[in-house]
Design an enzyme around this catalytic site. Structure first.
Site, short mmCIF file in Angstrom:
data_model
loop_
_atom_site.label_atom_id
_atom_site.label_comp_id
_atom_site.label_asym_id
_atom_site.label_seq_id
_atom_site.Cartn_x
_atom_site.Cartn_y
_atom_site.Cartn_z
N ASN A 174 -19.10 16.49 -27.71
CA ASN A 174 -18.60 15.76 -28.62
C ASN A 174 -17.38 14.90 -27.97
OD1 ASN A 174 -18.41 14.84 -31.67
ND2 ASN A 174 -16.29 15.73 -31.36
N TRP A 192 -7.36 17.90 -35.89
CA TRP A 192 -8.74 18.11 -36.13
C TRP A 192 -8.84 18.28 -37.50
CZ3 TRP A 192 -9.59 21.56 -31.33
CH2 TRP A 192 -9.98 20.88 -30.26
N GLU A 240 -21.36 10.28 -27.67
CA GLU A 240 -20.77 9.20 -27.63
C GLU A 240 -20.61 8.23 -26.01
OE1 GLU A 240 -19.39 11.45 -30.89
OE2 GLU A 240 -19.41 12.06 -28.58
N ASP A 290 -0.50 6.23 -41.27
CA ASP A 290 -1.79 6.27 -41.02
C ASP A 290 -2.72 5.07 -41.37
OD1 ASP A 290 -4.37 7.61 -40.10
OD2 ASP A 290 -3.45 9.73 -40.96
#
Length: 618
Positions: A174, A192, A240, A290
């Protein structure tokens, strides 16, 4: 077009006038962010800062490149297409494999299967990213020009990391993009969240009593940087690296890490190798300005321990900034929209298009157009979307007919006012919410709102309709709403500004100083004569510009839990987008909006000409 590495893409951008070199000394502490933010919001070129100053004033050995995909055109170029809409066509062609028609039918699949071969990465023995290796005491993250982006950030953050892990049980790989706060020379946080694959891998490592190896790549082919952000469906063999290989039309080169048993991009600029120990106490991470445009407040997250840093000679440090939209991530989100539209249509064939506008910062708003074939079709599609991968985090879903462009926000708001009757055509439910959402009833769990703004079939109309509603349900025409002038609008404690629009929206900026003030205002305004003909009352905070619909909607969508804050009051739908107080049952701290300090803004203004920056982007 495939790019061997990040610098080949940079060279092409510079050749096209889409990359600007800045050789003046620029601080990595806030100053670089302020400049980059102005460029991305005005559609300016990418920036290569060649003389970055670290905290304390020392010059970094590494330049910083930022804003590489800061426009729709640059994002398309990075992904090898002339327009982002081509991504949907390419995926549709790949998944439309024919299983009938005899030998001829099967042979027609060969070109598509040839494309699929590019999904497999290619292992190499030597790699540019391992030309220089730091081990042991040489490892020092503070030597990298890691940015402190916003004033309240808890420290410098790596903002464009490609975090690679491997499932301890299955070996499946991943890669995700999770921000990393630098906490020391060899330690960072690892953001995470509970829904992320990295968290699942860490939990499996904990159960097996082992550390989880981690590699973090910085740079590489821009297609891989994009792929790390893409919400991939859980299909065997699709990761990916595979997506980047398909996008670039050739197998992606990988090399084994120096100190970890993980494949890393051979053409990256840097790779941080190390581990996360699931038995170790988590560290306080944050605050961080963010992508929502608000700060996420401090929380506990795992620590990443760096055992080695490998890099190219004369490596370039890639970065991005997130904050109030629009930002660079808006174009990455748009690329994902286009890429996964065919997959959504496979499951929900009524969908003609969908859009995640920047005001919704990815998860807060989904606009979807449909061909509605039966009563309730809008709800069928909306509920189906809420069950598809990361769409589960969507907060508000607006469904419109297929004659409306989902990217035309003013037209969508007008259609929603004309065809969606509060109560009859709105539905509240609950479900998972993005962990970064600060307004939900509980962490990562909250309310959702579906709005059916399609033309209604007889079964959907009900029995008590005005002639205007009956007419607008059949055909959309001139708006019937008549806004009041500022002199005619009612007054209420704390109202700083308000405006009604011809399409039925009432925007209010409220200085909230006590519990339940917004709810009292909603009740008072809904009962006032000025509410006649209005469809939506949007109550935002005191920093909101009511003259700017995007600013209003961005604030509202960030600050609501629909189950708690969206109410039907007669013919009016009221949205309470004010900060919630402990006395109102909200126990978590409410974060501030991201703003740069006046001191930094003024310094950048005064030195703009010294930095050699063009006035047009100021």
């Amino acid at each position: 077009m495939a790019f061997p590495d990040l610098r080949s893409f940079m060279a092409l951008l510079e050749e096209r006038g889409e990359l600007l070199r800045v050789d003046a000394p620029i601080s990595s502490d806030l100053e670089l962010t302020e400049i980059a933010d102005r460029f991305v919001k005005s559609g300016g070129p990418a920036l290569l800062f060649e003389n970055v100053r670290l905290p304390g004033g020392d010059a970094s050995a590494f330049p910083v490149v930022i804003g590489l995909m800061g426009t729709r055109e640059r994002t398309a170029l990075a992904l090898g297409v002339s327009d982002l809409n081509e991504l949907a066509s390419r995926v549709r062609a790949l998944i439309d494999l024919k299983g009938q028609g005899g030998v001829g039918g099967m042979l027609s699949n060969l070109p598509k299967l040839k494309d699929a071969v590019h999904l497999l990465p290619r292992r190499v023995c030597r790699a540019a990213v391992q030309e220089v290796v730091w081990r042991g005491d040489e490892v020092d993250l503070t030597r990298l020009p890691v940015l402190k982006c916003w004033p309240l950030d808890g420290g410098p953050f790596v903002t464009l990391p490609l975090v690679i892990t491997k499932d301890p049980e299955t070996g499946e790989r991943n890669m995700g993009m999770y921000r990393m706060q630098v906490m020391g020379q060899r330690v960072t946080g690892m953001h995470w969240q509970r829904h992320k694959t990295g968290t699942k891998h860490l939990e499996k490592a904990r159960q097996r009593g082992q550390r989880l190896e981690v590699a973090v790549a910085l740079g590489g082919d821009p297609a891989l940087i994009y792929a790390a952000t893409a919400p991939l469906p859980p299909l065997p063999g699709l990761d990916e690296f595979a997506l980047a290989g398909y996008l670039r039309g050739q197998r992606y080169p990988v090399v084994k890490g120096i100190t970890v048993d993980l494949d890393v991009p051979a053409n990256a600029e840097f790779v941080l190798e190390g581990y996360v120990d699931p038995q170790e106490d988590w560290a306080v991470e944050g605050p961080f300005g963010d992508h929502t445009g608000f700060y996420t407040l401090p929380e506990l997250y795992p620590r990443f321990h760096v055992t080695a840093i490998t890099m190219r000679r004369e490596a370039v440090y890639p970065a991005t900034i997130v904050g109030r939209p629009p930002m660079e991530d808006a174009y990455l989100i748009e690329a994902s929209e286009r890429l996964f539209l065919p997959a959504a249509q496979l499951v929900l064939p009524e969908i003609t298009d969908y859009h995640l506008p920047p005001v919704g910062v990815a998860h807060n708003l989904v606009i979807v157009s449909v061909r509605k074939g039966f009563p309730g079709g809008a709800y069928k599609v909306a509920n189906g979307l809420l069950g598809l991968g990361q769409m589960m985090f969507a907060k508000v879903v607006v469904v419109v007919d297929d004659d409306l462009a989902v990217t035309d926000l003013p037209a969508v708001w007008q259609r929603m006012a004309e065809l969606a009757r509060p109560g009859r055509d709105t539905l509240i439910s609950r479900g998972p919410i993005d962990a970064l959402d600060h307004s939900s009833r509980a962490w990562s769990y909250g309310g959702k709102l579906i709005v059916d703004a399609t033309r209604k079939r007889p079964e959907e109309l009900g029995s008590a309709l005005s002639s205007r509603e009956e007419q607008s349900s059949a055909a959309v025409g001139e708006s019937a709403f008549r806004p009041q002038t500022s002199e005619e609008l009612p007054t209420f404690e704390g109202v700083l500004a308000q405006r009604q629009t011809p399409d039925g929206y009432w925007y209010v900026a409220l200085n909230k100083t006590r519990p339940h003030q917004a709810r009292e205002l909603a009740a008072a305004f809904a009962a006032h004569l000025a509410a006649a003909g209005m469809r939506h009352l949007l109550i935002a905070d005191d920093q909101t510009n009511v003259e700017n619909p995007d600013d209003v909607w961005w604030t509202i969508l960030n600050n609501i839990d629909p189950e708690r804050d969206v109410e039907v009051r007669g013919e009016l739908l009221t949205w309470d987008g004010t900060p919630k107080l402990p006395e109102e049952g909200f126990v978590r701290p409410w974060p501030p909006k991201i703003t740069m300090t006046p001191e930094v803004k003024n310094r950048v203004d005064s030195l703009w000409h010294v930095f050699g920056l063009p006035q047009r982007w100021r």
